[in-house]
Design an enzyme around this catalytic site. Structure first.
Site, PDB file in Angstrom:
ATOM      1  N   CYS A  48      -0.546   0.838  59.365  1.00 61.93           N
ATOM      2  CA  CYS A  48       0.245  -0.334  58.959  1.00 61.93           C
ATOM      3  C   CYS A  48       1.645   0.173  58.617  1.00 61.93           C
ATOM      4  O   CYS A  48       2.034   1.251  59.068  1.00 61.93           O
ATOM      5  CB  CYS A  48      -0.429  -1.072  57.801  1.00 61.93           C
ATOM      6  SG  CYS A  48      -0.617  -0.103  56.288  1.00 61.93           S
ATOM      7  N   ASN A  57       1.068   2.017  54.428  1.00 59.15           N
ATOM      8  CA  ASN A  57      -0.186   2.767  54.167  1.00 59.15           C
ATOM      9  C   ASN A  57      -0.627   2.660  52.705  1.00 59.15           C
ATOM     10  O   ASN A  57      -1.226   3.575  52.152  1.00 59.15           O
ATOM     11  CB  ASN A  57      -0.065   4.242  54.601  1.00 59.15           C
ATOM     12  CG  ASN A  57      -1.399   4.998  54.628  1.00 59.15           C
ATOM     13  OD1 ASN A  57      -1.455   6.190  54.362  1.00 59.15           O
ATOM     14  ND2 ASN A  57      -2.476   4.326  54.961  1.00 59.15           N
ATOM     15  N   CYS A  87      -1.570  -0.877  51.666  1.00 63.85           N
ATOM     16  CA  CYS A  87      -2.322  -2.145  51.595  1.00 63.85           C
ATOM     17  C   CYS A  87      -3.346  -2.237  52.725  1.00 63.85           C
ATOM     18  O   CYS A  87      -4.540  -2.012  52.528  1.00 63.85           O
ATOM     19  CB  CYS A  87      -1.377  -3.344  51.649  1.00 63.85           C
ATOM     20  SG  CYS A  87      -0.212  -3.413  50.266  1.00 63.85           S
ATOM     21  N   ARG A  88      -2.892  -2.574  53.929  1.00 63.22           N
ATOM     22  CA  ARG A  88      -3.841  -2.916  54.996  1.00 63.22           C
ATOM     23  C   ARG A  88      -4.591  -1.721  55.576  1.00 63.22           C
ATOM     24  O   ARG A  88      -5.827  -1.761  55.708  1.00 63.22           O
ATOM     25  CB  ARG A  88      -3.098  -3.655  56.126  1.00 63.22           C
ATOM     26  CG  ARG A  88      -2.571  -5.007  55.705  1.00 63.22           C
ATOM     27  CD  ARG A  88      -1.543  -5.534  56.674  1.00 63.22           C
ATOM     28  NE  ARG A  88      -0.317  -4.746  56.648  1.00 63.22           N
ATOM     29  CZ  ARG A  88       0.708  -4.904  57.461  1.00 63.22           C
ATOM     30  NH1 ARG A  88       0.642  -5.833  58.399  1.00 63.22           N
ATOM     31  NH2 ARG A  88       1.790  -4.158  57.353  1.00 63.22           N
ATOM     32  N   SER A  89      -3.862  -0.655  55.939  1.00 59.01           N
ATOM     33  CA  SER A  89      -4.574   0.432  56.639  1.00 59.01           C
ATOM     34  C   SER A  89      -5.528   1.228  55.737  1.00 59.01           C
ATOM     35  O   SER A  89      -6.603   1.608  56.208  1.00 59.01           O
ATOM     36  CB  SER A  89      -3.604   1.342  57.408  1.00 59.01           C
ATOM     37  OG  SER A  89      -2.697   1.986  56.562  1.00 59.01           O
ATOM     38  N   ASP A 141       1.072  -9.040  56.794  1.00 50.57           N
ATOM     39  CA  ASP A 141       1.519  -8.119  55.748  1.00 50.57           C
ATOM     40  C   ASP A 141       1.465  -8.861  54.407  1.00 50.57           C
ATOM     41  O   ASP A 141       2.180  -9.833  54.207  1.00 50.57           O
ATOM     42  CB  ASP A 141       2.957  -7.697  56.086  1.00 50.57           C
ATOM     43  CG  ASP A 141       3.514  -6.702  55.092  1.00 50.57           C
ATOM     44  OD1 ASP A 141       2.922  -6.541  54.010  1.00 50.57           O
ATOM     45  OD2 ASP A 141       4.549  -6.094  55.411  1.00 50.57           O
TER      46      ASP A 141
HETATM   47  P1  4NP Z   1       1.084  -2.276  54.201  1.00 54.25           P
HETATM   48  O1  4NP Z   1       1.959  -3.197  53.206  1.00 54.25           O
HETATM   49  O2  4NP Z   1       1.936  -2.019  55.418  1.00 54.25           O
HETATM   50  O3  4NP Z   1      -0.104  -3.113  54.501  1.00 54.25           O
HETATM   51  O4  4NP Z   1       0.780  -1.013  53.409  1.00 54.25           O
HETATM   52  C1  4NP Z   1       3.261  -2.892  52.835  1.00 54.25           C
HETATM   53  C2  4NP Z   1       3.495  -1.927  51.883  1.00 54.25           C
HETATM   54  C3  4NP Z   1       4.792  -1.668  51.481  1.00 54.25           C
HETATM   55  C4  4NP Z   1       5.849  -2.369  52.046  1.00 54.25           C
HETATM   56  C5  4NP Z   1       5.602  -3.325  53.014  1.00 54.25           C
HETATM   57  C6  4NP Z   1       4.308  -3.574  53.421  1.00 54.25           C
HETATM   58  N1  4NP Z   1       7.172  -2.116  51.605  1.00 54.25           N
HETATM   59  O5  4NP Z   1       8.092  -2.815  52.097  1.00 54.25           O
HETATM   60  O6  4NP Z   1       7.407  -1.232  50.778  1.00 54.25           O
END
Ligand code: 4NP
Length: 151
Positions: free
Chosen positions: A8, A11, A13-15, A122
């Site tokens: 993702c 790294n 939240c989703r992955s 996201d």
């Molecule tokens: P992820 O979520 O891609 O599912 O881990 C996010 C985590 C951090 C950010 C965006 C999405 N960020 O903008 O910092």
């Protein structure tokens, strides 16, 4: 041994959720082949951080502890992993732009033939229900992925 990487953006939240839910789905299958399962983000802002508190809380409601320490995708991952599953199109485009193999680097939801969605949204800037929806979606998708990769 089949090596699977979930990707993702951050790294956190989703992955990491996909990594832990997929590992759990395999535990529930008898005679599953051996897998190495990891996750990573296309961005480097959260490197070393543990999964987002909101994601951990949403997963815990479904009985799963999400663990991990965020890592950024590296070009070496492209030859190391048999499958790389991306959460959204931006993740996929970023990896293909870095030279990932399009035959083995895929969007997760189309790969498991999800009926309505192509991308795992996201949840980072949304509210708690965003996280709960994403956890449900990832749980469903990784359960189907386990079926698909074990058969
Ligand atoms: P992820 O979520 O891609 O599912 O881990 C996010 C985590 C951090 C950010 C965006 C999405 N960020 O903008 O910092």
């Amino acid at each position: 041994m089949t090596k699977v990487l979930f990707v993702c953006l951050g790294n956190i939240c989703r992955s990491p959720a996909a990594e832990c839910f997929f590992r759990e789905a395999l535990k529930n299958r008898k005679n599953a082949p051996l897998f190495e399962i990891k996750s990573a983000g296309t961005g480097g802002w959260h490197v070393g951080a543990k999964p987002d508190r909101r994601m951990r809380a949403a997963a815990k409601k479904q009985g799963l502890i999400i663990e991990g320490s965020a890592r950024q995708v590296a070009v070496e991952d492209f030859s190391k992993f048999d499958w790389i599953f991306c959460m959204d199109r931006d993740n996929l485009d970023d990896l293909l732009g870095m030279g990932a193999n399009a035959d083995t680097t895929k969007l997760l939801l189309p790969f498991i033939h999800h009926e309505t969605l192509d991308e795992v949204p996201d949840p980072y800037y949304g509210g708690e229900d965003g996280f709960e929806n994403v956890v449900r979606l990832i749980h469903e998708a990784t359960t189907k992925l386990a079926l698909k990769l074990c058969d």
